[in-house]
Write a protein that holds these residues in place. Structure first.
Motif, PDB file in Angstrom:
ATOM      1  N   ARG A  62       0.829  -1.209   0.000  1.00  0.00           N
ATOM      2  CA  ARG A  62       0.000   0.000   0.000  1.00  0.00           C
ATOM      3  C   ARG A  62       0.861   1.255   0.000  1.00  0.00           C
ATOM      4  NH1 ARG A  62      -4.373   0.377   4.324  1.00  0.00           N
ATOM      5  NH2 ARG A  62      -4.914   2.123   3.002  1.00  0.00           N
ATOM      6  N   TYR A  63       1.969   1.229   0.741  1.00  0.00           N
ATOM      7  CA  TYR A  63       2.887   2.361   0.757  1.00  0.00           C
ATOM      8  C   TYR A  63       3.537   2.527  -0.613  1.00  0.00           C
ATOM      9  CZ  TYR A  63       6.865   5.314   2.041  1.00  0.00           C
ATOM     10  OH  TYR A  63       7.796   6.324   2.097  1.00  0.00           O
ATOM     11  N   ALA A  64       3.901   1.418  -1.245  1.00  0.00           N
ATOM     12  CA  ALA A  64       4.527   1.472  -2.566  1.00  0.00           C
ATOM     13  C   ALA A  64       3.561   2.014  -3.619  1.00  0.00           C
ATOM     14  CB  ALA A  64       5.015   0.084  -2.971  1.00  0.00           C
ATOM     15  N   LYS A  65       2.283   1.725  -3.470  1.00  0.00           N
ATOM     16  CA  LYS A  65       1.287   2.223  -4.420  1.00  0.00           C
ATOM     17  C   LYS A  65       0.915   3.677  -4.155  1.00  0.00           C
ATOM     18  CE  LYS A  65      -0.997  -2.240  -4.963  1.00  0.00           C
ATOM     19  NZ  LYS A  65      -2.233  -2.974  -4.702  1.00  0.00           N
ATOM     20  N   GLY A  66       1.324   4.194  -2.990  1.00  0.00           N
ATOM     21  CA  GLY A  66       0.983   5.569  -2.643  1.00  0.00           C
ATOM     22  C   GLY A  66      -0.361   5.713  -1.965  1.00  0.00           C
ATOM     23  N   GLU A  67      -0.925   4.615  -1.497  1.00  0.00           N
ATOM     24  CA  GLU A  67      -2.230   4.666  -0.838  1.00  0.00           C
ATOM     25  C   GLU A  67      -2.123   5.233   0.573  1.00  0.00           C
ATOM     26  OE1 GLU A  67      -3.877   0.750  -0.962  1.00  0.00           O
ATOM     27  OE2 GLU A  67      -4.085   0.751  -3.144  1.00  0.00           O
ATOM     28  N   VAL A  68      -0.958   5.100   1.210  1.00  0.00           N
ATOM     29  CA  VAL A  68      -0.730   5.637   2.545  1.00  0.00           C
ATOM     30  C   VAL A  68       0.527   6.496   2.507  1.00  0.00           C
ATOM     31  CG1 VAL A  68      -1.888   3.769   3.786  1.00  0.00           C
ATOM     32  CG2 VAL A  68       0.533   3.586   3.294  1.00  0.00           C
ATOM     33  N   SER A  69       0.562   7.494   3.376  1.00  0.00           N
ATOM     34  CA  SER A  69       1.735   8.363   3.445  1.00  0.00           C
ATOM     35  C   SER A  69       2.833   7.684   4.270  1.00  0.00           C
ATOM     36  CB  SER A  69       1.361   9.694   4.086  1.00  0.00           C
ATOM     37  OG  SER A  69       1.019   9.501   5.446  1.00  0.00           O
ATOM     38  N   ARG A  70       4.004   8.317   4.301  1.00  0.00           N
ATOM     39  CA  ARG A  70       5.141   7.770   5.056  1.00  0.00           C
ATOM     40  C   ARG A  70       4.809   7.675   6.541  1.00  0.00           C
ATOM     41  NH1 ARG A  70      10.694   7.047   4.805  1.00  0.00           N
ATOM     42  NH2 ARG A  70      11.843   7.652   6.694  1.00  0.00           N
ATOM     43  N   GLU A  71       4.172   8.718   7.062  1.00  0.00           N
ATOM     44  CA  GLU A  71       3.818   8.729   8.483  1.00  0.00           C
ATOM     45  C   GLU A  71       2.823   7.614   8.810  1.00  0.00           C
ATOM     46  OE1 GLU A  71       3.574  11.563   6.536  1.00  0.00           O
ATOM     47  OE2 GLU A  71       5.524  12.345   7.176  1.00  0.00           O
ATOM     48  N   GLU A  72       1.838   7.435   7.934  1.00  0.00           N
ATOM     49  CA  GLU A  72       0.856   6.374   8.153  1.00  0.00           C
ATOM     50  C   GLU A  72       1.517   5.000   8.081  1.00  0.00           C
ATOM     51  OE1 GLU A  72      -3.273   8.241   6.395  1.00  0.00           O
ATOM     52  OE2 GLU A  72      -1.754   7.525   4.985  1.00  0.00           O
ATOM     53  N   TYR A  73       2.441   4.845   7.139  1.00  0.00           N
ATOM     54  CA  TYR A  73       3.158   3.569   6.996  1.00  0.00           C
ATOM     55  C   TYR A  73       3.986   3.276   8.247  1.00  0.00           C
ATOM     56  CZ  TYR A  73       6.542   0.180   5.205  1.00  0.00           C
ATOM     57  OH  TYR A  73       7.329  -0.921   5.035  1.00  0.00           O
ATOM     58  N   GLN A  74       4.695   4.275   8.737  1.00  0.00           N
ATOM     59  CA  GLN A  74       5.494   4.081   9.956  1.00  0.00           C
ATOM     60  C   GLN A  74       4.605   3.785  11.161  1.00  0.00           C
ATOM     61  OE1 GLN A  74       7.830   7.662   9.992  1.00  0.00           O
ATOM     62  NE2 GLN A  74       9.458   6.748   8.735  1.00  0.00           N
ATOM     63  N   GLN A  75       3.437   4.418  11.214  1.00  0.00           N
ATOM     64  CA  GLN A  75       2.497   4.162  12.304  1.00  0.00           C
ATOM     65  C   GLN A  75       1.978   2.732  12.236  1.00  0.00           C
ATOM     66  OE1 GLN A  75       1.640   6.210  14.900  1.00  0.00           O
ATOM     67  NE2 GLN A  75       0.565   4.432  15.688  1.00  0.00           N
ATOM     68  N   ILE A  76       1.697   2.257  11.043  1.00  0.00           N
ATOM     69  CA  ILE A  76       1.225   0.880  10.871  1.00  0.00           C
ATOM     70  C   ILE A  76       2.296  -0.099  11.330  1.00  0.00           C
ATOM     71  CG2 ILE A  76       0.606  -0.877   9.149  1.00  0.00           C
ATOM     72  CD1 ILE A  76      -0.759   1.416   7.557  1.00  0.00           C
ATOM     73  N   LEU A  77       3.532   0.170  10.918  1.00  0.00           N
ATOM     74  CA  LEU A  77       4.643  -0.728  11.314  1.00  0.00           C
ATOM     75  C   LEU A  77       4.838  -0.724  12.819  1.00  0.00           C
ATOM     76  CD1 LEU A  77       7.336  -0.163   8.549  1.00  0.00           C
ATOM     77  CD2 LEU A  77       5.692  -2.036   8.788  1.00  0.00           C
ATOM     78  N   SER A  78       4.736   0.442  13.456  1.00  0.00           N
ATOM     79  CA  SER A  78       4.900   0.486  14.911  1.00  0.00           C
ATOM     80  C   SER A  78       3.726  -0.204  15.613  1.00  0.00           C
ATOM     81  CB  SER A  78       5.058   1.923  15.406  1.00  0.00           C
ATOM     82  OG  SER A  78       3.849   2.641  15.232  1.00  0.00           O
ATOM     83  N   ASP A  79       2.527  -0.097  15.050  1.00  0.00           N
ATOM     84  CA  ASP A  79       1.373  -0.781  15.639  1.00  0.00           C
ATOM     85  C   ASP A  79       1.511  -2.287  15.492  1.00  0.00           C
ATOM     86  OD1 ASP A  79       0.265   1.642  16.307  1.00  0.00           O
ATOM     87  OD2 ASP A  79      -1.160   1.666  14.639  1.00  0.00           O
ATOM     88  N   LEU A  80       2.063  -2.739  14.393  1.00  0.00           N
ATOM     89  CA  LEU A  80       2.230  -4.178  14.171  1.00  0.00           C
ATOM     90  C   LEU A  80       3.343  -4.754  15.035  1.00  0.00           C
ATOM     91  CD1 LEU A  80       1.821  -4.408  10.304  1.00  0.00           C
ATOM     92  CD2 LEU A  80       0.211  -5.154  12.049  1.00  0.00           C
ATOM     93  N   GLY A  81       4.281  -3.922  15.449  1.00  0.00           N
ATOM     94  CA  GLY A  81       5.389  -4.389  16.268  1.00  0.00           C
ATOM     95  C   GLY A  81       4.954  -4.742  17.673  1.00  0.00           C
ATOM     96  N   ARG A  82       3.818  -4.305  18.118  1.00  0.00           N
ATOM     97  CA  ARG A  82       3.337  -4.570  19.487  1.00  0.00           C
ATOM     98  C   ARG A  82       2.779  -5.933  19.641  1.00  0.00           C
ATOM     99  NH1 ARG A  82       0.344   1.184  20.504  1.00  0.00           N
ATOM    100  NH2 ARG A  82       2.183   2.417  20.277  1.00  0.00           N
TER     101      ARG A  82
END
Length: 82
Positions: A62-82
């Motif tokens: 989704r990040y590669a397609k441009g559907e989410v911004s960098r901040e949203e992508y980083q937030q998703i990754l941090s949420d998944l890390g929990r």
């Protein structure tokens, strides 16, 4: 003096116009619904390809397609890390 439309005059003309527009709008809605139903099968096949992917893979695509911004992508990754 009879003016047509069953003796209703202007009321008959307006009523006829409303009924005609209703029938036309109804036909258009039925055609649109039929087209969406037949083309809807193709879009469902594309979403089924995502079932074997992990959440990180989906977020990355989704990040590669441009559907989410960098901040949203980083937030998703941090949420998944929990």
């Amino acid at each position: 003096m009879m003016m047509g439309y069953g003796g209703f005059g202007w009321i008959g003309m307006i009523l006829n116009l409303v009924i005609t527009l209703g029938v036309i709008i109804g036909l258009v809605l039925l055609i649109v619904r039929a087209v969406r139903r037949t083309s809807g099968n193709n879009t469902q096949a594309g979403t089924q390809n995502l079932t074997g992917q992990s959440a990180r893979d989906i977020a990355q695509s989704r990040y590669a397609k441009g559907e989410v911004s960098r901040e949203e992508y980083q937030q998703i990754l941090s949420d998944l890390g929990r």
